[in-house]
Design a protein around this motif. Structure first.
Motif, short mmCIF file in Angstrom:
data_model
loop_
_atom_site.label_atom_id
_atom_site.label_comp_id
_atom_site.label_asym_id
_atom_site.label_seq_id
_atom_site.Cartn_x
_atom_site.Cartn_y
_atom_site.Cartn_z
N TYR A 70 1.10 -1.07 0.14
CA TYR A 70 -0.17 0.01 0.03
C TYR A 70 0.88 1.11 0.00
N ASP A 71 0.62 2.19 -1.05
CA ASP A 71 1.61 3.24 -1.20
C ASP A 71 1.25 4.58 -0.51
N GLY A 72 0.11 4.62 0.39
CA GLY A 72 -0.33 5.71 0.95
C GLY A 72 -0.73 6.78 0.27
N ARG A 73 -1.31 6.48 -0.97
CA ARG A 73 -1.59 7.50 -1.82
C ARG A 73 -2.66 8.20 -1.34
N PHE A 74 -3.67 7.84 -0.69
CA PHE A 74 -4.86 8.66 -0.08
C PHE A 74 -4.47 9.09 1.53
N TYR A 75 -3.93 7.84 2.03
CA TYR A 75 -3.92 7.87 3.69
C TYR A 75 -2.80 7.24 4.06
N LYS A 76 -1.92 7.95 4.78
CA LYS A 76 -0.88 7.28 5.50
C LYS A 76 -1.30 6.49 6.71
N LEU A 77 -0.78 5.11 6.81
CA LEU A 77 -1.50 4.17 7.63
C LEU A 77 -1.23 4.45 9.34
N SER A 78 -0.11 5.08 9.62
CA SER A 78 0.04 5.64 10.83
C SER A 78 -0.50 6.53 11.27
N ALA A 79 -0.79 7.38 10.29
CA ALA A 79 -2.07 8.53 10.60
C ALA A 79 -3.39 8.08 10.89
N LEU A 85 -4.09 5.11 12.19
CA LEU A 85 -4.11 4.53 13.63
C LEU A 85 -4.22 5.66 14.72
N ILE A 86 -3.51 6.63 14.50
CA ILE A 86 -3.37 7.65 15.48
C ILE A 86 -4.61 8.40 15.68
N TYR A 88 -4.42 18.72 20.23
CA TYR A 88 -4.21 18.81 18.77
C TYR A 88 -4.44 17.59 17.87
N ARG A 89 -4.66 17.64 16.65
CA ARG A 89 -4.67 16.41 16.00
C ARG A 89 -3.30 15.77 15.88
N LEU A 90 -3.21 14.67 16.52
CA LEU A 90 -1.79 14.15 16.56
C LEU A 90 -1.53 13.28 15.24
N ASP A 91 -2.60 13.13 14.38
CA ASP A 91 -2.30 12.41 13.06
C ASP A 91 -1.67 13.43 12.06
N GLN A 92 -1.96 14.77 12.45
CA GLN A 92 -1.19 15.73 11.42
C GLN A 92 -0.12 16.52 12.29
N TRP A 93 0.35 15.96 13.34
CA TRP A 93 1.39 16.80 14.12
C TRP A 93 2.51 16.93 13.29
#
Length: 356
Positions: free
Chosen positions: A61-70, A72-73, A131-136
Motif C-alpha cells: 500500500y503506497d499511502g496515496r490517500f492515507y498514511k496508515l500511521s496517521a 491509527l493515531i 491537537y490532531r496528532l495524526d497531523q502533528w
C-alpha cells in the motif's frame, strides 16, 4: 443566463487569522513543553510511526490517500469507525482499492497490534493531545513566521492597535457555482495575498464542526465524554457551549450544502455571516497584535538558548537576527536586549506550564 454578483464578507475582519496565529503559538509552546517533559513518549510515537510506515510499504500500500500511521493515531485519539475515518462510502475512493474489505482487515490488524502503545503515548502527552496528532508536525521555523509578522507591522505602522488590519490587501477571485437549469451564481471571494505561513493541526476546530452535525442530545453526550477525558480546557469548553447555543438558535437552520434555489442561496450566505458574527462575539479578542512579537521572539530565544546553553549569548544572537530582519543593523537598539530578556523569561514560563 442570469449572473448575480456579491461579495462574501465572512473573512472581512481578522478574527479567523487571529485565531490561526494564537493556535500556532499555543501549539509551538505545547510541543516544546512535551519535548522537555515527556520526550520519551514523543520518541516512542515516532518509532511506532516509522514501524507502521514500513509495514504499509511492505504490504504493497503506497499511502496515496492515507498514511496508515496517521489513520491509527486518528482512531486511537478520537475513536471513530474506520468508514468515518477513511470515507469508503466515496465511490471514487473505492475505485483505487482492489478489495476494500481486505484493506480494512489489514488496517484493523495493525491497529490491534499497536493500539495500546499509541493510546499510552497520547495519554502521556496531555498538552499535545489538544491537537490532531495524526497531523502533528515538528517545531516550525519561527524566523519565517517572524518575517511575516514584520510585514504585518509594516502595513500597520502608525496605527492604533484597535485599527490594525492583519490581512494584507485582498485580491478578488471569481468562483462559479452551477445551480442547475436556472444558470450560475458568480461569487466574488476575497483572498489574502499574504496568508499566515504555517498550518497547525487544530483538533478543537475539527471536533466543533463535527459536533454541529449532531442533534442536541447526541452532542451533549459527546461533550460530556470529552470533558471527562479532559482533552480541552474548561475555558474552551465554555466557549464551545455558547457557540452551540448560537448554532441551535439560528433560524432558519443553516446548512452546508448550496441550495439550487437562488433566494435560498443568498439567505444561507447571509445566515452564515450572522452566525459567524455571533461566534466572534462569544470568542472575544483571540489575541492582540501587541502579544504576537514578544511571543515569537521569546520562543525563538528559548530555542536558541537550548542550542547554545547560555542565555546572554542566545539573546545577543536573536537580537542580531531581529535587527537584520528589520533592516536596523546600523542602529544599536539598547532597549531591544532588555525586551528580549523579558520575553525569554515569559516564554520559559509558558513552555514550563504548556499554556499560552
Amino acid at each position: 443566463m442570469t449572473v448575480h454578483e456579491f461579495e462574501v464578507d465572512s473573512i472581512e475582519d481578522d478574527s479567523f487569522i487571529k485565531r490561526e496565529i494564537k493556535n500556532f503559538i499555543e501549539y509551538e509552546i505545547c510541543l516544546r513543553h512535551e519535548k522537555k517533559y515527556n520526550s520519551e513518549f514523543i520518541e516512542k510515537l515516532l518509532r511506532i510511526i516509522k514501524d507502521v510506515d514500513l509495514i504499509e510499504e511492505e504490504a504493497g500500500y503506497d499511502g496515496r490517500f492515507y498514511k496508515l500511521s496517521a489513520l491509527l493515531i486518528l482512531k486511537a485519539q478520537f475513536g471513530e469507525e474506520w468508514n468515518d475515518i477513511i470515507g469508503f462510502d466515496d465511490l471514487y475512493l473505492q475505485s483505487f482499492f482492489e478489495d476494500v474489505n481486505k484493506y480494512l482487515e489489514f488496517v484493523d490488524d495493525i491497529f490491534e497490534k499497536y493500539k495500546q502503545e499509541i493510546i499510552d503515548c497520547i495519554n502521556h502527552l496531555p498538552k499535545l493531545r489538544q491537537y490532531r496528532l495524526d497531523q502533528w508536525r515538528p517545531e516550525s521555523d519561527l524566523t519565517e513566521v517572524y518575517y511575516w509578522w514584520c510585514r504585518v507591522m509594516k502595513r500597520n505602522e502608525g496605527l492604533d492597535e484597535k485599527d490594525w488590519v492583519i490581512r494584507s490587501k485582498n485580491k478578488i477571485e471569481e468562483s462559479e457555482y452551477n445551480l442547475g437549469e436556472e444558470g450560475f451564481v458568480v461569487v466574488k471571494r476575497k483572498v489574502s495575498e499574504d496568508p499566515f505561513p504555517e498550518m497547525t493541526p487544530d483538533a478543537l476546530g475539527a471536533w466543533f464542526w463535527d459536533l454541529m452535525k449532531l442533534d442536541e442530545e447526541d452532542r451533549s453526550r459527546e461533550i460530556m465524554r470529552q470533558r471527562k477525558d479532559k482533552k480541552f480546557s474548561n475555558n474552551k469548553f465554555s466557549q464551545l457551549l455558547k457557540m452551540f447555543d448560537a448554532w441551535d438558535a439560528a433560524e432558519p437552520r443553516i446548512g452546508f450544502e448550496w441550495d439550487e434555489n437562488k433566494n435560498a442561496y443568498f439567505s444561507n450566505a447571509e445566515g452564515m455571516e450572522g452566525l459567524f458574527k455571533k461566534f466572534r462575539e462569544v470568542e472575544g479578542d483571540v489575541i492582540m497584535p501587541r502579544q504576537v512579537e514578544p511571543a515569537l521572539i521569546g520562543l525563538m530565544c528559548w530555542d536558541t538558548r537550548n542550542r547554545l546553553g547560555i542565555g546572554p549569548r542566545a539573546i545577543q544572537e536573536v537580537q542580531g537576527k531581529i535587527l537584520k530582519i528589520k533592516g536596523l543593523e546600523g542602529d544599536g537598539e539598547d532597549k531591544l536586549y532588555g525586551n528580549i530578556e523579558n520575553w525569554l523569561d515569559v516564554a520559559s514560563g509558558r513552555v514550563k506550564t504548556g499554556e499560552f
